[in-house]
Write a protein that holds these residues in place. Structure first.
Motif, mmCIF file in Angstrom:
data_model
loop_
_atom_site.group_PDB
_atom_site.id
_atom_site.type_symbol
_atom_site.label_atom_id
_atom_site.label_comp_id
_atom_site.label_asym_id
_atom_site.label_seq_id
_atom_site.Cartn_x
_atom_site.Cartn_y
_atom_site.Cartn_z
ATOM 1 N N PRO A 25 0.631 -1.465 -0.186
ATOM 2 C CA PRO A 25 0.004 0.061 -0.264
ATOM 3 C C PRO A 25 1.123 1.269 0.223
ATOM 4 O O PRO A 25 1.834 1.402 0.632
ATOM 5 N N GLY A 26 0.673 1.982 -1.200
ATOM 6 C CA GLY A 26 1.108 3.394 -1.108
ATOM 7 C C GLY A 26 2.288 3.601 -2.205
ATOM 8 O O GLY A 26 2.635 3.870 -2.090
ATOM 9 N N GLU A 27 2.959 2.566 -2.773
ATOM 10 C CA GLU A 27 3.548 2.236 -3.457
ATOM 11 C C GLU A 27 2.934 2.597 -5.207
ATOM 12 O O GLU A 27 1.622 2.542 -5.117
ATOM 13 N N GLU A 28 3.850 2.485 -5.542
ATOM 14 C CA GLU A 28 3.176 3.398 -7.130
ATOM 15 C C GLU A 28 3.642 1.993 -7.720
ATOM 16 O O GLU A 28 4.772 1.259 -8.356
ATOM 17 N N GLU A 106 -0.539 4.584 -8.772
ATOM 18 C CA GLU A 106 -0.430 4.707 -7.234
ATOM 19 C C GLU A 106 -1.080 4.497 -5.846
ATOM 20 O O GLU A 106 -2.419 4.371 -6.445
ATOM 21 N N PRO A 108 -3.713 3.617 -2.919
ATOM 22 C CA PRO A 108 -4.173 4.003 -1.518
ATOM 23 C C PRO A 108 -3.343 3.760 -0.138
ATOM 24 O O PRO A 108 -2.651 2.728 -0.247
ATOM 25 N N LYS A 109 -2.619 4.189 0.454
ATOM 26 C CA LYS A 109 -1.854 4.307 1.860
ATOM 27 C C LYS A 109 -2.446 3.129 2.733
ATOM 28 O O LYS A 109 -1.590 2.597 3.332
ATOM 29 N N ASP A 110 -3.900 3.178 2.618
ATOM 30 C CA ASP A 110 -4.906 2.659 4.230
ATOM 31 C C ASP A 110 -5.888 1.281 2.647
ATOM 32 O O ASP A 110 -6.997 1.172 3.461
ATOM 33 N N CYS A 111 -5.387 0.806 1.981
ATOM 34 C CA CYS A 111 -5.785 -0.163 1.187
ATOM 35 C C CYS A 111 -5.610 -1.250 1.730
ATOM 36 O O CYS A 111 -4.668 -1.533 1.719
#
Length: 361
Positions: A25-28, A106, A108-111
């Motif tokens: 999560p948060g990675e591209e 990208e 989402p950081k919280d997915c």
């Protein structure tokens, strides 16, 4: 009958490739899509879409009635679309040649992480769509795995002991609800910590107190995974049902990962200690950040009080992460190949056919 268009036989199936197969999560997410043709053809556009969503579908209704099957809930975490090619003339000519388009999206950081179950999935995929006039649209889609980031060191309760107490009433003859009660069985369950990762050993110990008139001869312990699929509530006429999970219409999928049985002789008014251990297999981590799909784990203990008796088992919840508590000799766990969700072929429309998942942490 579908018309034959000159040059269409020269069309090659498009393809998608990711730079790597697993992302956090948060990675591209990066990769490329490509297609080759040996003759000119017609196309209105070429688009690349990245989607991350949870979808569940299950049957509702009793066996005597017609059960309705279809999509019950959907939650979209990310959806992005880019047009990578457009015609340069009114004839919509797609010239022959080799085409390659690089993409990046990208997360989402919280997915939540990727998950494939029998009644639903959490899936992240890239779709290459070619809009071809007078011909069925040409699509190719490929899923990518998103791994969870559940660092047990960042969860305050993960390293703390956990325990539970249950006083379970024993009923005689489950088929006769009006029959008298036969006493109770009291469970005490405890584990040295709450959080574990794949490869670690879960130890659950405690005691069983027999307050019935019959001896207990068998103690059964199970390591369980419970997946809850919730229906999405929309419209004025839909109300929460408090009898279901968190007040939603839902379907629970319970999987026994391992079972152990211990023979014993717990006489009436006696208390006997027990201890069971299970190694956490390669499974998807606990999922609690999705509205549609939750994944939980527990260890259940059940005392056999005799034929036709009904008694509730006791369950101790555990948390499964992918970064172990320090210090630990175990590395952070990675995804592994697992079983496909076979019911997607049988119960759902072709739009929701399953893909081979990664089951793991």
């Amino acid at each position: 009958m579908i018309p034959i268009i000159p040059g269409i036989m020269a069309y090659c199936h498009p393809a998608i490739e990711f730079e790597k197969e697993i992302y956090l999560p948060g990675e591209e997410i990066t990769g490329r899509a490509w297609v080759s043709t040996t003759k000119d053809m017609k196309a209105k556009s070429v688009e690349i879409t990245f989607t991350g969503k949870a979808v569940n579908a299950f049957k509702l209704g009793k066996a005597a009635n017609v059960a309705k099957t279809g999509k019950k809930g959907e939650e979209v975490y990310v959806e992005m679309k880019h047009e990578v090619w457009a015609p340069e003339n009114e004839e919509n000519t797609f010239p022959a040649g080799d085409y390659e388009w690089k993409f990046s999206f990208e997360l989402p950081k919280d997915c939540p992480p990727s998950f494939e179950g029998k009644n639903g999935f959490i899936r992240y995929s890239v779709l290459l769509h070619m809009d071809i006039p007078n011909w069925p649209e040409k699509n190719v889609e490929r899923a990518v795995t998103v791994s969870p980031i559940i660092d047990l060191n960042t969860i305050a309760e993960a390293g703390e002991p956990t325990k539970m107490h249950l006083d379970s009433t024993v009923f005689f003859f489950n088929c006769f609800p009006c029959a008298p009660r036969r006493g109770s069985v009291i469970y005490e369950l405890a584990s040295p910590k709450l959080g574990y990762v794949s490869g670690e050993t879960v130890i659950v110990n405690g005691a069983i107190q027999n307050n019935t008139s019959k001896p207990i001869r068998i103690i059964q312990a199970k390591l369980n995974r419970v997946v809850t699929y919730r229906e999405e509530l929309q419209g004025k006429n839909k109300k929460r049902n408090p009898a279901d999970a968190d007040g939603y219409k839902s379907r629970c999928e319970r999987t026994v990962l391992e079972t152990k049985i211990e023979r014993c002789q717990i006489q009436p008014d006696e208390t006997t200690p027990f201890e069971f251990s299970f190694v956490i297999p390669p499974v998807v981590a606990t999922i609690r950040n999705s509205k549609c799909i939750n994944v939980e784990y527990n260890v259940s203990i059940w005392a056999d009080t005799g034929f036709c008796n009904k008694i509730e088992d006791a369950s101790l919840n555990i948390l499964v992460g992918n970064v172990p508590l320090a210090p630990s000799s175990l590395p952070s766990q990675k995804f592994v190949d697992g079983n496909a969700a076979q019911s997607w072929k049988v119960h759902l429309k072709p739009d929701f056919t399953y893909q081979i998942p990664y089951y793991g942490i």
